[in-house]
Design a protein around this motif. Structure first.
Motif, PDB file in Angstrom:
ATOM      1  N   ALA A 145       0.826  -1.206   0.000  1.00 54.43           N
ATOM      2  CA  ALA A 145       0.000   0.000   0.000  1.00 54.43           C
ATOM      3  C   ALA A 145       0.860   1.256   0.000  1.00 54.43           C
ATOM      4  O   ALA A 145       0.558   2.236  -0.701  1.00 54.43           O
ATOM      5  N   LEU A 146       1.927   1.250   0.776  1.00 58.97           N
ATOM      6  CA  LEU A 146       2.826   2.398   0.807  1.00 58.97           C
ATOM      7  C   LEU A 146       3.444   2.657  -0.557  1.00 58.97           C
ATOM      8  O   LEU A 146       3.549   3.811  -0.989  1.00 58.97           O
ATOM      9  N   GLN A 147       3.862   1.578  -1.238  1.00 59.01           N
ATOM     10  CA  GLN A 147       4.478   1.789  -2.546  1.00 59.01           C
ATOM     11  C   GLN A 147       3.468   2.347  -3.545  1.00 59.01           C
ATOM     12  O   GLN A 147       3.811   3.200  -4.374  1.00 59.01           O
ATOM     13  N   ALA A 148       2.224   1.872  -3.466  1.00 61.02           N
ATOM     14  CA  ALA A 148       1.189   2.456  -4.319  1.00 61.02           C
ATOM     15  C   ALA A 148       1.009   3.932  -4.017  1.00 61.02           C
ATOM     16  O   ALA A 148       0.923   4.777  -4.923  1.00 61.02           O
ATOM     17  N   LEU A 149       0.992   4.278  -2.744  1.00 60.23           N
ATOM     18  CA  LEU A 149       0.722   5.646  -2.316  1.00 60.23           C
ATOM     19  C   LEU A 149       1.847   6.600  -2.710  1.00 60.23           C
ATOM     20  O   LEU A 149       1.597   7.672  -3.281  1.00 60.23           O
ATOM     21  N   VAL A 150       3.091   6.244  -2.425  1.00 62.16           N
ATOM     22  CA  VAL A 150       4.198   7.169  -2.673  1.00 62.16           C
ATOM     23  C   VAL A 150       4.508   7.301  -4.161  1.00 62.16           C
ATOM     24  O   VAL A 150       5.231   8.222  -4.562  1.00 62.16           O
ATOM     25  N   ASN A 151       3.947   6.399  -4.979  1.00 57.41           N
ATOM     26  CA  ASN A 151       4.150   6.498  -6.419  1.00 57.41           C
ATOM     27  C   ASN A 151       2.939   7.058  -7.155  1.00 57.41           C
ATOM     28  O   ASN A 151       2.831   6.936  -8.375  1.00 57.41           O
ATOM     29  N   GLY A 152       2.039   7.696  -6.425  1.00 59.59           N
ATOM     30  CA  GLY A 152       0.961   8.431  -7.077  1.00 59.59           C
ATOM     31  C   GLY A 152      -0.434   7.893  -6.862  1.00 59.59           C
ATOM     32  O   GLY A 152      -1.407   8.519  -7.301  1.00 59.59           O
ATOM     33  N   GLY A 153      -0.586   6.746  -6.206  1.00 57.62           N
ATOM     34  CA  GLY A 153      -1.917   6.232  -5.915  1.00 57.62           C
ATOM     35  C   GLY A 153      -2.532   6.932  -4.724  1.00 57.62           C
ATOM     36  O   GLY A 153      -1.889   7.737  -4.045  1.00 57.62           O
ATOM     37  N   GLU A 154      -3.795   6.631  -4.478  1.00 57.76           N
ATOM     38  CA  GLU A 154      -4.497   7.168  -3.315  1.00 57.76           C
ATOM     39  C   GLU A 154      -5.040   6.020  -2.475  1.00 57.76           C
ATOM     40  O   GLU A 154      -5.434   4.982  -3.014  1.00 57.76           O
ATOM     41  N   VAL A 155      -5.066   6.224  -1.175  1.00 52.93           N
ATOM     42  CA  VAL A 155      -5.673   5.264  -0.246  1.00 52.93           C
ATOM     43  C   VAL A 155      -6.693   6.027   0.580  1.00 52.93           C
ATOM     44  O   VAL A 155      -6.342   6.993   1.264  1.00 52.93           O
ATOM     45  N   ARG A 156      -7.947   5.602   0.506  1.00 50.91           N
ATOM     46  CA  ARG A 156      -9.011   6.237   1.263  1.00 50.91           C
ATOM     47  C   ARG A 156      -9.585   5.226   2.248  1.00 50.91           C
ATOM     48  O   ARG A 156     -10.185   4.236   1.853  1.00 50.91           O
ATOM     49  N   ARG A 157      -9.380   5.496   3.523  1.00 49.78           N
ATOM     50  CA  ARG A 157      -9.924   4.644   4.559  1.00 49.78           C
ATOM     51  C   ARG A 157     -11.255   5.200   5.060  1.00 49.78           C
ATOM     52  O   ARG A 157     -11.642   6.317   4.707  1.00 49.78           O
ATOM     53  N   ASN A 158     -11.979   4.403   5.833  1.00 51.40           N
ATOM     54  CA  ASN A 158     -13.322   4.775   6.300  1.00 51.40           C
ATOM     55  C   ASN A 158     -14.247   5.122   5.134  1.00 51.40           C
ATOM     56  O   ASN A 158     -15.090   6.013   5.231  1.00 51.40           O
ATOM     57  N   THR A 159     -14.076   4.393   4.037  1.00 53.76           N
ATOM     58  CA  THR A 159     -14.852   4.662   2.822  1.00 53.76           C
ATOM     59  C   THR A 159     -15.576   3.392   2.392  1.00 53.76           C
ATOM     60  O   THR A 159     -14.942   2.406   2.012  1.00 53.76           O
ATOM     61  N   VAL A 160     -16.899   3.430   2.448  1.00 54.58           N
ATOM     62  CA  VAL A 160     -17.742   2.281   2.117  1.00 54.58           C
ATOM     63  C   VAL A 160     -18.421   2.526   0.775  1.00 54.58           C
ATOM     64  O   VAL A 160     -19.034   3.578   0.566  1.00 54.58           O
ATOM     65  N   VAL A 161     -18.321   1.566  -0.133  1.00 55.87           N
ATOM     66  CA  VAL A 161     -19.024   1.656  -1.409  1.00 55.87           C
ATOM     67  C   VAL A 161     -20.469   1.236  -1.182  1.00 55.87           C
ATOM     68  O   VAL A 161     -20.752   0.085  -0.824  1.00 55.87           O
ATOM     69  N   LEU A 162     -21.392   2.156  -1.380  1.00 56.72           N
ATOM     70  CA  LEU A 162     -22.809   1.911  -1.119  1.00 56.72           C
ATOM     71  C   LEU A 162     -23.547   1.399  -2.352  1.00 56.72           C
ATOM     72  O   LEU A 162     -24.476   0.598  -2.244  1.00 56.72           O
ATOM     73  N   SER A 163     -23.128   1.868  -3.521  1.00 57.53           N
ATOM     74  CA  SER A 163     -23.768   1.431  -4.768  1.00 57.53           C
ATOM     75  C   SER A 163     -22.861   1.824  -5.925  1.00 57.53           C
ATOM     76  O   SER A 163     -21.880   2.568  -5.750  1.00 57.53           O
ATOM     77  N   GLY A 164     -23.186   1.312  -7.095  1.00 62.98           N
ATOM     78  CA  GLY A 164     -22.409   1.660  -8.280  1.00 62.98           C
ATOM     79  C   GLY A 164     -23.251   1.518  -9.534  1.00 62.98           C
ATOM     80  O   GLY A 164     -24.177   0.705  -9.597  1.00 62.98           O
ATOM     81  N   HIS A 165     -22.914   2.337 -10.529  1.00 62.50           N
ATOM     82  CA  HIS A 165     -23.634   2.306 -11.803  1.00 62.50           C
ATOM     83  C   HIS A 165     -22.628   2.424 -12.938  1.00 62.50           C
ATOM     84  O   HIS A 165     -21.743   3.299 -12.910  1.00 62.50           O
ATOM     85  N   PHE A 166     -22.737   1.537 -13.926  1.00 62.63           N
ATOM     86  CA  PHE A 166     -21.833   1.556 -15.073  1.00 62.63           C
ATOM     87  C   PHE A 166     -22.597   1.987 -16.317  1.00 62.63           C
ATOM     88  O   PHE A 166     -23.636   1.409 -16.657  1.00 62.63           O
ATOM     89  N   ALA A 167     -22.091   3.006 -16.989  1.00 61.38           N
ATOM     90  CA  ALA A 167     -22.717   3.491 -18.220  1.00 61.38           C
ATOM     91  C   ALA A 167     -21.673   4.229 -19.046  1.00 61.38           C
ATOM     92  O   ALA A 167     -20.817   4.937 -18.499  1.00 61.38           O
ATOM     93  N   ASN A 168     -21.740   4.034 -20.364  1.00 64.13           N
ATOM     94  CA  ASN A 168     -20.857   4.740 -21.298  1.00 64.13           C
ATOM     95  C   ASN A 168     -19.379   4.545 -20.959  1.00 64.13           C
ATOM     96  O   ASN A 168     -18.570   5.478 -21.015  1.00 64.13           O
ATOM     97  N   GLY A 169     -19.044   3.317 -20.569  1.00 61.81           N
ATOM     98  CA  GLY A 169     -17.648   2.989 -20.303  1.00 61.81           C
ATOM     99  C   GLY A 169     -17.105   3.530 -18.997  1.00 61.81           C
ATOM    100  O   GLY A 169     -15.884   3.548 -18.794  1.00 61.81           O
ATOM    101  N   MET A 170     -17.993   3.953 -18.088  1.00 61.76           N
ATOM    102  CA  MET A 170     -17.553   4.595 -16.854  1.00 61.76           C
ATOM    103  C   MET A 170     -18.360   4.081 -15.664  1.00 61.76           C
ATOM    104  O   MET A 170     -19.565   3.880 -15.753  1.00 61.76           O
ATOM    105  N   TRP A 171     -17.644   3.872 -14.544  1.00 57.91           N
ATOM    106  CA  TRP A 171     -18.301   3.534 -13.289  1.00 57.91           C
ATOM    107  C   TRP A 171     -18.494   4.792 -12.458  1.00 57.91           C
ATOM    108  O   TRP A 171     -17.604   5.639 -12.366  1.00 57.91           O
ATOM    109  N   ARG A 172     -19.662   4.865 -11.842  1.00 59.68           N
ATOM    110  CA  ARG A 172     -19.946   5.914 -10.866  1.00 59.68           C
ATOM    111  C   ARG A 172     -20.270   5.217  -9.547  1.00 59.68           C
ATOM    112  O   ARG A 172     -21.306   4.549  -9.418  1.00 59.68           O
TER     113      ARG A 172
END
Length: 460
Positions: A161-188
């Motif tokens: 996780a640290l290597q992902a983070l220090v090389n430009g990734g993001e880590v978001r904790r306390n974050t729950v995915v409640l729902s998702g919708h895929f349309a036009n090649g994109m997830w929301r």
């Protein structure tokens, strides 16, 4: 503040698999966010395991599990020096204690050789006892697996996780995915912290992988069947009684109870395999713990009367099938890495590479990535207290320094709860289980955790 962002890939689940996947995709040049519902990474199934680096000698021949385990093993050994990850070279013996188990040993060797682990061989009782003289003399033979070893189960995913983070990734904790919708090649994705948009979603949600799958697809593709495993951790003095991982002859249902050295200088016994409904609660019970201690003493009689440092339980994300539940929906840019059980610690890096191949998109690969250093907690490696300037020894049982705790509370991925701090430092995980050091740790962490450690020494 409400969050809204655009990513190439969102990885859901901050266990060892999710951390490894985020790392791989960042190194390959993708813009990545890792979402974890807990206060810290490793808050789910990944926090409780036996910490064995598996060769795949007993995996189903030709399976994805075998391929990922062996790819993960190879990559771990390749990157461990750069990330400062330990390996305690123990080897393993699959021990037979009755005639029925003895009759299965040639088949275990045959499977190992078919899996490419050709140094595995059957050994006679005298060789088993020459290797481990404190074993019960009733052992009838064994299978030697020279390259099954022990690692630190928490520093590895933290390093990913640290290597992902220090090389430009993001880590978001306390974050729950409640729902998702895929349309036009994109997830929301709708989360409790806001909307996240991305091209591809990778489900690494472990014990909640099936629930996330239903939220995103509206379908029931697999079902998690939580399987609890209880463990007993003997005192450090027990480590001298066994230097090799002692494996049972497996059954159709489980790999069985293992006795193994740990990277932290203890001796570990477990896990059990108990089906339960709860995905979150991993209670221990005295009867089962006594059974584990008795089993250890039966196989290693010199453990009689040896003290116990800790007991704990973990819940594994088993499913209605034994194999990994990996699925790629190209039409929805969606990958599921589900049903990853006890072999996930080894297979994580291999699963990450497999997910990258499924993704099959081109990005500008990082040519000179940053290699962060994992905490050095293994007993056989140099420790922080051996370097001057550490301040004070905060946890005397595990020799945890003031400097180690201060580093854990700062930096790119600081601990956000007491359990995260423990996994990064081992403070409070020794013989007294925090009785002496928790008050000092509470002082040092005051104002930093949403669920603070009370000054009196209990977790509030």
């Amino acid at each position: 503040m409400r969050l809204r962002a655009m990513y190439d890939v969102v990885v859901v689940g901050g266990g060892v698999v999710g951390c490894a996947v985020a790392r791989r995709f960042v190194l390959e040049g993708a813009k990545v966010a890792l979402l974890e519902k807990g206060a810290d990474i490793l808050s789910g199934a990944s926090k409780g395991n036996s910490a064995i680096l598996h060769t795949g000698f007993d995996a189903p021949t030709g399976s994805l599990e075998l391929a990922c385990m062996q790819a993960g093993y190879a990559e771990y050994m390749d990157i461990r020096a750069r990330l400062r990850l330990p390996v305690l070279e123990t080897g393993a013996v699959v021990a037979a204690w009755n005639e029925e188990e003895l009759a299965k040993l040639p088949g275990i060797v045959q499977t190992a050789h078919a899996n490419g682990v050709t140094d595995v061989r059957q050994i006679a009782p005298d060789e088993v006892l020459a290797r481990e003289p404190r074993l019960s003399p009733h052992v009838l033979g064994g299978v030697l697996v020279p390259h099954e070893h022990v690692i630190d189960p928490w520093s590895a995913p933290l390093a990913y996780a640290l290597q992902a983070l220090v090389n430009g990734g993001e880590v978001r904790r306390n974050t729950v995915v409640l729902s998702g919708h895929f349309a036009n090649g994109m997830w929301r994705l709708e989360t409790n912290t806001g909307t996240v948009e991305c091209t591809t979603v990778i489900n690494c949600a472990g014990l909640y992988g099936d629930i996330l799958d239903q939220r995103l697809t509206g379908e029931e593709n697999f079902a998690i069947k939580p399987r609890k495993g209880q463990f007993v951790v003997f005192d450090k003095a027990a480590a001298r009684h066994l230097r090799t991982i002692l494996l049972p002859v497996p059954t159709e249902r489980t790999k069985g109870i293992v006795i193994t050295p740990t990277a932290f200088g203890n001796l570990l016994v477990g896990p059990t395999a108990e089906e339960q409904d709860s995905r979150d609660h991993a209670a221990v019970d005295e009867e089962t713990l006594r059974m584990l201690v008795d089993k250890a003493v039966e196989l290693v009689p010199s453990l009689e009367g040896m003290g116990v440092t800790a007991v704990y339980a973990g819940v594994r994300p088993a499913t209605e099938r034994k194999e990994y539940r990996v699925r790629h929906e190209t039409a929805r840019n969606y990958i599921v890495l589900g049903g990853i059980r006890s072999t996930g610690l080894t297979a994580a890096l291999g699963l990450a590479r497999h997910a990258w191949k499924l993704y099959a998109r081109m990005h500008e690969r990082l040519t000179n990535p940053i290699w962060p250093q994992a905490p050095r907690l293994a007993e056989h490696c140099p420790r922080d207290w051996q370097t001057p300037g550490y301040g004070e020894i905060v946890c005397h049982c595990e020799m945890v320094t003031q400097r180690e705790i201060e580093v854990t509370l700062t930096g790119p991925l600081p601990a956000q709860d007491y359990n995260g701090l423990k996994r990064r430092t081992r403070a409070g995980m020794g013989r007294c289980q925090g009785f002496y050091c928790n008050a000092r740790v509470a002082e040092m962490t005051a104002g930093r955790f949403a669920n603070p450690l009370a000054v009196g020494g209990t977790h509030g």
